[in-house]
Design a protein around this motif. Structure first.
Motif, PDB file in Angstrom:
ATOM      1  N   LEU A 187      40.768  51.516  32.259  1.00 52.99           N
ATOM      2  CA  LEU A 187      40.745  50.282  31.464  1.00 52.99           C
ATOM      3  C   LEU A 187      40.490  49.085  32.389  1.00 52.99           C
ATOM      4  CD1 LEU A 187      41.138  48.670  28.835  1.00 52.99           C
ATOM      5  CD2 LEU A 187      43.599  48.651  29.309  1.00 52.99           C
ATOM      6  N   GLY A 188      41.180  49.076  33.536  1.00 55.15           N
ATOM      7  CA  GLY A 188      40.994  47.982  34.489  1.00 55.15           C
ATOM      8  C   GLY A 188      39.558  47.915  34.988  1.00 55.15           C
ATOM      9  N   PHE A 189      38.977  49.066  35.259  1.00 53.37           N
ATOM     10  CA  PHE A 189      37.591  49.133  35.726  1.00 53.37           C
ATOM     11  C   PHE A 189      36.655  48.498  34.691  1.00 53.37           C
ATOM     12  CE2 PHE A 189      33.559  51.343  36.547  1.00 53.37           C
ATOM     13  CZ  PHE A 189      33.446  51.169  37.917  1.00 53.37           C
ATOM     14  N   ILE A 190      36.905  48.838  33.425  1.00 53.95           N
ATOM     15  CA  ILE A 190      36.082  48.274  32.332  1.00 53.95           C
ATOM     16  C   ILE A 190      36.248  46.757  32.279  1.00 53.95           C
ATOM     17  CG2 ILE A 190      35.830  48.200  29.803  1.00 53.95           C
ATOM     18  CD1 ILE A 190      36.793  51.218  29.890  1.00 53.95           C
ATOM     19  N   ILE A 191      37.491  46.302  32.399  1.00 56.83           N
ATOM     20  CA  ILE A 191      37.755  44.851  32.357  1.00 56.83           C
ATOM     21  C   ILE A 191      37.062  44.155  33.526  1.00 56.83           C
ATOM     22  CG2 ILE A 191      39.575  43.091  32.591  1.00 56.83           C
ATOM     23  CD1 ILE A 191      41.426  45.126  31.112  1.00 56.83           C
ATOM     24  N   GLY A 192      37.134  44.793  34.707  1.00 53.99           N
ATOM     25  CA  GLY A 192      36.511  44.212  35.906  1.00 53.99           C
ATOM     26  C   GLY A 192      35.006  44.038  35.735  1.00 53.99           C
ATOM     27  N   ILE A 193      34.377  44.969  35.049  1.00 51.42           N
ATOM     28  CA  ILE A 193      32.926  44.852  34.823  1.00 51.42           C
ATOM     29  C   ILE A 193      32.638  43.813  33.745  1.00 51.42           C
ATOM     30  CG2 ILE A 193      30.911  46.095  33.898  1.00 51.42           C
ATOM     31  CD1 ILE A 193      31.948  48.537  35.467  1.00 51.42           C
ATOM     32  N   TRP A 194      33.479  43.801  32.738  1.00 46.27           N
ATOM     33  CA  TRP A 194      33.284  42.864  31.619  1.00 46.27           C
ATOM     34  C   TRP A 194      33.528  41.411  32.045  1.00 46.27           C
ATOM     35  CZ3 TRP A 194      37.764  40.391  29.460  1.00 46.27           C
ATOM     36  CH2 TRP A 194      37.494  39.585  28.347  1.00 46.27           C
ATOM     37  N   ALA A 195      34.534  41.206  32.901  1.00 51.10           N
ATOM     38  CA  ALA A 195      34.950  39.839  33.237  1.00 51.10           C
ATOM     39  C   ALA A 195      33.873  39.103  34.017  1.00 51.10           C
ATOM     40  CB  ALA A 195      36.236  39.879  34.059  1.00 51.10           C
ATOM     41  N   ASP A 196      33.680  37.831  33.660  1.00 54.81           N
ATOM     42  CA  ASP A 196      32.788  37.000  34.463  1.00 54.81           C
ATOM     43  C   ASP A 196      33.524  35.806  35.043  1.00 54.81           C
ATOM     44  OD1 ASP A 196      33.101  35.633  32.146  1.00 54.81           O
ATOM     45  OD2 ASP A 196      31.079  36.009  31.398  1.00 54.81           O
ATOM     46  N   GLY A 197      34.849  35.916  35.124  1.00 55.09           N
ATOM     47  CA  GLY A 197      35.650  34.874  35.746  1.00 55.09           C
ATOM     48  C   GLY A 197      37.065  35.404  35.932  1.00 55.09           C
ATOM     49  N   PHE A 198      37.829  34.746  36.807  1.00 56.08           N
ATOM     50  CA  PHE A 198      39.187  35.226  37.078  1.00 56.08           C
ATOM     51  C   PHE A 198      40.082  35.116  35.847  1.00 56.08           C
ATOM     52  CE2 PHE A 198      37.729  34.704  41.422  1.00 56.08           C
ATOM     53  CZ  PHE A 198      38.242  35.852  42.001  1.00 56.08           C
ATOM     54  N   GLU A 199      39.772  34.170  34.973  1.00 53.59           N
ATOM     55  CA  GLU A 199      40.596  33.997  33.772  1.00 53.59           C
ATOM     56  C   GLU A 199      40.501  35.239  32.880  1.00 53.59           C
ATOM     57  OE1 GLU A 199      39.527  30.728  31.346  1.00 53.59           O
ATOM     58  OE2 GLU A 199      41.366  30.809  30.172  1.00 53.59           O
ATOM     59  N   LYS A 200      39.254  35.699  32.689  1.00 51.57           N
ATOM     60  CA  LYS A 200      39.060  36.886  31.852  1.00 51.57           C
ATOM     61  C   LYS A 200      39.731  38.110  32.471  1.00 51.57           C
ATOM     62  CE  LYS A 200      34.885  36.244  29.102  1.00 51.57           C
ATOM     63  NZ  LYS A 200      33.492  36.673  28.914  1.00 51.57           N
ATOM     64  N   LEU A 201      39.764  38.096  33.792  1.00 52.05           N
ATOM     65  CA  LEU A 201      40.367  39.221  34.502  1.00 52.05           C
ATOM     66  C   LEU A 201      41.853  39.339  34.162  1.00 52.05           C
ATOM     67  CD1 LEU A 201      38.898  41.026  36.578  1.00 52.05           C
ATOM     68  CD2 LEU A 201      39.926  39.671  38.384  1.00 52.05           C
ATOM     69  N   GLN A 202      42.459  38.198  33.880  1.00 54.37           N
ATOM     70  CA  GLN A 202      43.899  38.159  33.618  1.00 54.37           C
ATOM     71  C   GLN A 202      44.249  38.295  32.138  1.00 54.37           C
ATOM     72  OE1 GLN A 202      46.288  38.109  35.868  1.00 54.37           O
ATOM     73  NE2 GLN A 202      44.776  38.173  37.500  1.00 54.37           N
TER      74      GLN A 202
END
Lengths: 253, 312
Positions: free
Chosen positions: A153-168
């Motif tokens: 799930l984290g890997f998917i989020i890391g690819i999806w995110a385009d900023g640190f905010e989305k990462l969190q």
């Protein structure tokens, strides 16, 4: 299989953990210890036993699961997001390495860190509360399976995110609240019947319940359902990851 | 001889509909330095990115050392090293760690002797335990080259290798590229600095609006398309060209104080003798005479402008 490539990613990611030991290991361990001190030793001594288990011991599996989920997601998301952020992802994408090998490297490293962290917390908890592990093999299996699943799930989020905010966003706004409401600090049998039904819609219930069963042999939902749900999450996240690489989503033009 | 890179009918259309490459055919010979020139947005980086696996082609085929970059990507990519235009490094990692990582990532077993050699060749050995964030811009650029060379590639892509580096470092880079070629590495570079291509390249390709408009040896290109210019500084200014000089390609500039005559680099030099004779006959005295050969930059500008006017 390109073992040298997998090894390179794995070692590189693990070395980041050792370099940031305070943030990677010490911080989550200290936070969890505070939960044990407050809910286990201080408040727990005033609480009734749940299913014959002292309250301090009852929350051990839930707290380990909480940390495991959070760390799996954040380790894996940061691991793949950071090369995207600093531009070094070009190297991974141009290397003679298959998508499966990339995933094994990044998800494997993130899951390893989370498992190590979960075991450290397990040992540390012993300093505060007495607990038992009825099914140690199942306990370890659940630990590893959950770490891998949520590292995906984290890997998917890391690819999806385009900023640190989305990462969190997902770890803080979704994973943490659902885990808190998923039986970390209570048995869902303690809820009114309506809320019990609602709680069963929370996927974290099955993870926490299955993990707790491995400790005390009792659970809110049947172990087979917990295992099935965990495997179901894993299959879903693997399918999304496969789609990401197949389409090159946010990785390739 | 089998080309080390063979690009066949390659096309790329991005999601928004912009067509970056239009049926590109290009062969790169083993061991050469090939410079790919083109204005911004011409398709240089897209072409390199497709060959290196960073961008998916819409159609067409690319072979690297005989291996298809898609169906046989492992073999193809293991031959290629890439130094992208942007400085991208892991800020918190030590120099040697990132180079070891690159080697492993490309499927090569650890080889400390090779890594030491690469770092020494690039004057980075003394900085091996330094965090990359502490390196200067030039050192970071060299580190990226070290990373690309860590897995011993046969083909090296340098995308704008000297962008933003000072003159001294640029010269050092050129020397380094020549040394790599001597070791058998094929080098493909894109550059905005025509001087760079003129200095280093064996062959030059010009890409514009997604099409390769010309590929030739540098010396042949300069000979074929190069022009010379003869500039005469006059004793007395001329208001206009005298009738006796009608039919010549002379241009009067600098308020009548200079005459410019442009001619093909390959043309018969009798033209100049005839011209000077006609000037003398017309009573035009000059006090200085200069010739200048057009640079690759002039050729490039002529080509690109010609292409743009042709497509307008």
């Amino acid at each position: 299989m390109n073992y040298y490539s997998i090894r390179a990613i794995y070692i590189f990611e693990m070395s980041r953990t050792w370099r940031t030991l305070l943030q990677s290991i010490a911080t989550p361990v200290i936070s969890t210890c505070l939960y044990f001190v407050v809910f286990g030793s201080a408040i727990g001594s005033q609480m009734m036993d749940i299913d014959g288990v002292s309250y301090g011991a009852f929350i051990v599996p839930g707290l380990i699961m909480l940390t495991l989920l959070m760390q799996s997601v954040s380790n894996a998301s940061f691991g793949i997001y950071f090369p995207k952020f600093n531009g070094t992802i070009y190297e991974v994408m141009s290397a003679p390495i298959s998508y499966i090998e990339i995933v094994i490297g990044y998800v494997g490293a993130a899951a390893t860190k989370s498992v190590v962290l979960g075991l450290i917390i397990l040992v540390t908890a012993r300093l505060f509360v007495d607990y038992q592990i009825d099914h140690p093999v199942w306990m370890f299996s659940f630990l590893v399976l959950t770490a891998i699943t949520f590292s995906f799930l984290g890997f998917i989020i890391g690819i999806w995110a385009d900023g640190f905010e989305k990462l969190q966003i997902v770890p803080m706004m979704v994973v943490t609240p659902l885990t808190f409401l998923g039986g970390t600090f209570y048995s869902i049998d303690m809820l009114p019947s309506f809320w019990q039904g609602v709680t069963l819609l929370n996927p974290m219930v099955y993870l926490v319940s299955g993990f707790r069963w491995a400790f005390y042999g009792t659970s809110d939902v049947h172990i087979a359902i917990s295992l099935g749900m965990t495997l179901g999450f894993l299959a879903s996240f693997v399918a999304i990851t496969w789609w990401i690489f197949k389409t090159g989503y946010k990785l390739k033009s | 001889m089998q080309p080390i890179i063979s690009v066949q009918q390659l096309e790329k259309t991005y999601e928004g509909g912009s067509q970056a490459l239009k049926k590109v055919d290009l062969d790169i010979e083993p061991g050469e330095i090939f410079a790919l020139l083109g204005p911004n947005g011409a398709g240089k980086t897209t072409l390199i990115s497709i060959i290196c696996g960073l961008v998916t082609p819409t159609s067409g085929r690319v072979l690297a050392d005989g291996h298809d970059i898609i169906s046989d990507f492992r073999a193809a990519r293991s031959k290629i090293g890439l130094v992208p235009q942007e400085l991208a490094t892991n800020a918190f990692e030590h120099v040697i760690t990132t180079v070891r990582f690159s080697r492993g990532l490309f499927g090569k077993p650890p080889n400390e002797a090779h890594i030491e050699k690469v770092l020494r060749d690039l004057s980075l050995w003394d900085k091996r335990h330094t965090r990359t964030m502490e390196l200067s811009g030039g050192m970071k650029r060299r580190l990226m080259i070290a990373k690309a060379l860590s897995h011993e590639p046969r083909i090296l892509f340098l995308d704008e290798p000297t962008a933003g580096v000072d003159v001294e470092l640029r010269r050092e880079m050129w020397d380094m590229v020549r040394q790599l070629r001597e070791k058998g590495v094929t080098i493909i570079l894109t550059t905005h600095y025509i001087e760079e291509a003129e200095e280093m390249a064996d062959r030059i390709g010009v890409i514009n609006q997604g099409r390769i408009i010309l590929v030739d040896r540098k010396d042949a290109l300069m000979k074929k398309l190069g022009r010379k210019e003869l500039r005469l500084s006059l004793h007395e200014p001329l208001a206009a060209l005298p009738e006796a000089l009608n039919g010549t390609d002379l241009e009067l500039v600098d308020e009548g104080y200079q005459l410019i005559y442009r001619f093909d680099a390959q043309s018969d030099h009798d033209d100049i003798s005839n011209l000077l004779h006609r000037l003398s006959t017309a009573g035009i005295q000059y006090r200085d005479l200069q010739t200048r050969e057009s640079s690759l930059e002039d050729i490039f500008v002529d080509l690109v402008h010609g292409e743009q006017e042709g497509s307008a």
